[in-house]
Design a protein around this motif. Structure first.
Motif, mmCIF file in Angstrom:
data_model
loop_
_atom_site.group_PDB
_atom_site.id
_atom_site.type_symbol
_atom_site.label_atom_id
_atom_site.label_comp_id
_atom_site.label_asym_id
_atom_site.label_seq_id
_atom_site.Cartn_x
_atom_site.Cartn_y
_atom_site.Cartn_z
ATOM 1 N N GLN A 225 0.920 -1.251 -0.164
ATOM 2 C CA GLN A 225 0.005 0.078 -0.054
ATOM 3 C C GLN A 225 0.902 1.303 0.072
ATOM 4 O OE1 GLN A 225 -3.335 0.211 -0.054
ATOM 5 N NE2 GLN A 225 -3.456 -2.174 -0.117
ATOM 6 N N VAL A 226 0.648 2.158 -0.906
ATOM 7 C CA VAL A 226 1.352 3.555 -0.907
ATOM 8 C C VAL A 226 0.324 4.732 -0.985
ATOM 9 C CG1 VAL A 226 3.157 2.642 -2.295
ATOM 10 C CG2 VAL A 226 1.274 3.589 -3.277
ATOM 11 N N SER A 227 0.966 5.783 -0.413
ATOM 12 C CA SER A 227 0.023 6.823 -0.164
ATOM 13 C C SER A 227 -0.226 7.632 -1.494
ATOM 14 C CB SER A 227 0.650 7.911 0.414
ATOM 15 O OG SER A 227 0.215 9.165 0.425
ATOM 16 N N LEU A 228 -1.333 8.055 -1.834
ATOM 17 C CA LEU A 228 -1.622 8.754 -3.000
ATOM 18 C C LEU A 228 -0.798 10.019 -3.269
ATOM 19 C CD1 LEU A 228 -5.354 8.600 -2.896
ATOM 20 C CD2 LEU A 228 -3.998 7.163 -4.222
ATOM 21 N N ASP A 229 -0.183 10.318 -2.308
ATOM 22 C CA ASP A 229 0.869 11.549 -2.373
ATOM 23 C C ASP A 229 2.182 11.345 -2.866
ATOM 24 O OD1 ASP A 229 -1.158 13.463 -1.634
ATOM 25 O OD2 ASP A 229 -0.830 13.155 0.604
ATOM 26 N N ASN A 230 2.562 9.855 -2.894
ATOM 27 C CA ASN A 230 3.434 9.214 -3.269
ATOM 28 C C ASN A 230 3.790 8.266 -4.486
ATOM 29 O OD1 ASN A 230 6.584 9.011 -2.889
ATOM 30 N ND2 ASN A 230 6.109 7.242 -1.431
ATOM 31 N N LEU A 272 -6.305 12.247 -12.282
ATOM 32 C CA LEU A 272 -6.939 11.836 -10.924
ATOM 33 C C LEU A 272 -8.073 12.611 -10.589
ATOM 34 C CD1 LEU A 272 -3.504 10.732 -9.179
ATOM 35 C CD2 LEU A 272 -5.047 9.328 -10.477
ATOM 36 N N ASP A 273 -8.017 14.014 -11.044
ATOM 37 C CA ASP A 273 -9.266 14.670 -10.734
ATOM 38 C C ASP A 273 -10.453 14.207 -11.318
ATOM 39 O OD1 ASP A 273 -7.518 16.179 -9.024
ATOM 40 O OD2 ASP A 273 -7.038 17.736 -10.741
ATOM 41 N N TYR A 274 -10.199 13.697 -12.297
ATOM 42 C CA TYR A 274 -11.433 13.265 -13.269
ATOM 43 C C TYR A 274 -12.346 12.276 -12.338
ATOM 44 C CZ TYR A 274 -14.190 10.385 -16.609
ATOM 45 O OH TYR A 274 -15.145 9.771 -17.316
ATOM 46 N N ASP A 275 -11.652 11.543 -11.719
ATOM 47 C CA ASP A 275 -12.244 10.201 -10.892
ATOM 48 C C ASP A 275 -11.306 9.726 -9.906
ATOM 49 O OD1 ASP A 275 -13.834 8.417 -9.782
ATOM 50 O OD2 ASP A 275 -13.553 6.944 -11.521
ATOM 51 N N PRO A 276 -11.160 10.864 -8.820
ATOM 52 C CA PRO A 276 -10.115 10.585 -7.780
ATOM 53 C C PRO A 276 -10.142 8.877 -7.226
ATOM 54 C CG PRO A 276 -11.388 12.293 -7.195
ATOM 55 C CD PRO A 276 -11.866 11.725 -8.559
ATOM 56 N N PRO A 277 -9.030 8.448 -7.123
ATOM 57 C CA PRO A 277 -8.950 7.109 -6.618
ATOM 58 C C PRO A 277 -9.094 6.942 -4.891
ATOM 59 C CG PRO A 277 -6.856 7.630 -7.195
ATOM 60 C CD PRO A 277 -7.637 8.807 -7.691
ATOM 61 N N THR A 278 -9.178 5.818 -4.315
ATOM 62 C CA THR A 278 -9.255 5.600 -2.816
ATOM 63 C C THR A 278 -7.824 5.290 -2.360
ATOM 64 O OG1 THR A 278 -11.551 4.901 -3.082
ATOM 65 C CG2 THR A 278 -10.322 4.515 -0.861
ATOM 66 N N GLY A 279 -7.229 4.543 -3.195
ATOM 67 C CA GLY A 279 -5.706 4.243 -2.570
ATOM 68 C C GLY A 279 -5.067 3.665 -3.685
ATOM 69 N N ALA A 280 -3.718 3.188 -3.494
ATOM 70 C CA ALA A 280 -2.983 2.442 -4.466
ATOM 71 C C ALA A 280 -1.989 1.522 -3.748
ATOM 72 C CB ALA A 280 -2.034 3.709 -5.081
ATOM 73 N N VAL A 281 -1.563 0.634 -4.811
ATOM 74 C CA VAL A 281 -0.577 -0.454 -4.282
ATOM 75 C C VAL A 281 0.580 -0.457 -5.373
ATOM 76 C CG1 VAL A 281 -2.112 -2.113 -3.037
ATOM 77 C CG2 VAL A 281 -1.776 -2.206 -5.379
ATOM 78 N N ARG A 282 1.759 -0.894 -4.650
ATOM 79 C CA ARG A 282 2.811 -0.856 -5.769
ATOM 80 C C ARG A 282 3.451 -2.448 -5.682
ATOM 81 N NH1 ARG A 282 6.909 3.435 -3.992
ATOM 82 N NH2 ARG A 282 5.022 4.844 -5.053
ATOM 83 N N VAL A 283 3.536 -2.879 -7.033
ATOM 84 C CA VAL A 283 4.126 -4.003 -7.253
ATOM 85 C C VAL A 283 5.382 -4.198 -7.997
ATOM 86 C CG1 VAL A 283 1.625 -4.950 -7.366
ATOM 87 C CG2 VAL A 283 2.750 -4.380 -9.479
ATOM 88 N N LEU A 284 5.979 -3.208 -8.436
ATOM 89 C CA LEU A 284 7.213 -2.849 -9.065
ATOM 90 C C LEU A 284 8.464 -2.317 -8.038
ATOM 91 C CD1 LEU A 284 5.971 -1.771 -12.566
ATOM 92 C CD2 LEU A 284 6.569 -3.894 -12.193
#
Length: 284
Positions: A225-230, A272-284
């Motif tokens: 899990q990663v922050s949407l700010d990062n 992202l402003d078009y449809d703001p996501p809730t969260g993000a994950v990083r797999v790379l």
């Protein structure tokens, strides 16, 4: 009275006499009878030459032992058969229990899959309505076709810039996803010309050998899990909560993403402003 006369014994006889003693007594009586008869015979009588065959005293005991052994063997055979039947019943019960557990597991997996598809369809419908409202709002604020053309060019430039910033595996993922922009959205489709949100994400990462889960809720917990700010190019965006997300897309950098949005929009690239996501994950 003679000095050799027998004196009657005053000892009490034993209450039980062994069978062998009784048989010995019987045999003795028979012999005594024969002896008396011989003594009483005339002096000139011919000697008795007839042979009398005495019965074997142990024949009865041998028969009893044989019957007892046969009965014991029958009991042993019965117990062995019963043990085999009990073992077979236990094995059958264990097999039936395993089969039932497997059937229940498959039924639960099917139920979850159907639930996931239903949620995805509902999410697509909500996204479609939101997109339509956004389109109407943008149309009312645009001054003309020149402005739209400028916006489209700006989005294209942003995408190119984001792709150029991505390196290695992320660049390959984004290149595949961008090549699908404009394809149709069909729930359950997996390409090559139509996708749903999670199948596009899965196919994009498959280009670099990363095998992601098929549905959105599983993809939302497939990495760290990663922050949407990062955010970084190649991060997986999700809508909803982690583990129960209803929509996913790929962040390409520059504040934009690519995803199979809904049946009316298909595969798009948007802010992202078009449809703001809730969260993000990083797999790379």
């Amino acid at each position: 009275m003679s000095h050799t006369a027998q004196i009657t014994s005053h000892r009490k006889p034993r209450r039980s006499t062994p069978r062998v003693s009784i048989r010995a007594g019987v045999a003795g009586g028979v012999l005594s009878t024969i002896a008396v008869a011989g003594a009483a015979a005339p002096a000139n009588a011919e000697p008795v030459t007839e042979t009398i065959e005495m019965p074997t005293l142990t024949a009865g005991l041998a028969g009893d032992f044989a019957r007892s052994a046969e009965a014991t063997q029958q009991v042993a055979n019965t117990l062995d058969l019963r043990a085999q039947q009990d073992a077979a019943a236990a094995t059958a019960a264990k097999t039936a229990k395993t089969a039932q557990a497997e059937a229940e597991r498959k039924a639960e997996a099917k139920r979850k899959s159907e639930e996931a598809r239903k949620k995805a369809a509902e999410a697509a419908e909500r996204a479609s309505r939101a997109a339509e409202r956004t389109t109407l709002s943008n149309a009312s604020s645009d001054s003309g076709s020149g402005s739209s053309s400028s916006s489209s060019s700006s989005a294209s430039d942003t995408a190119s810039k984001a792709t150029s910033q991505a390196t290695g595996s992320a660049a390959a993922v984004l290149a595949f996803a961008q090549a699908q922009v404009g394809d149709a959205y069909i729930l359950g489709s997996t390409g090559p010309n139509a996708w749903d949100c999670s199948s596009l994400v899965q196919a994009s990462f498959r280009q670099i050998g990363v095998d992601l889960p098929r549905v959105s809720q599983d993809q939302s917990v497939a990495g760290t899990q990663v922050s949407l700010d990062n955010l970084q190019p190649g991060d997986i965006l999700y809508w909803g909560s982690a583990g129960s997300a209803y929509h996913t897309a790929i962040y390409i950098g520059g504040g934009e993403f690519i995803g199979a949005q809904n049946p009316s929009k298909g595969v798009i690239q948007a802010s992202l402003d078009y449809d703001p996501p809730t969260g993000a994950v990083r797999v790379l």
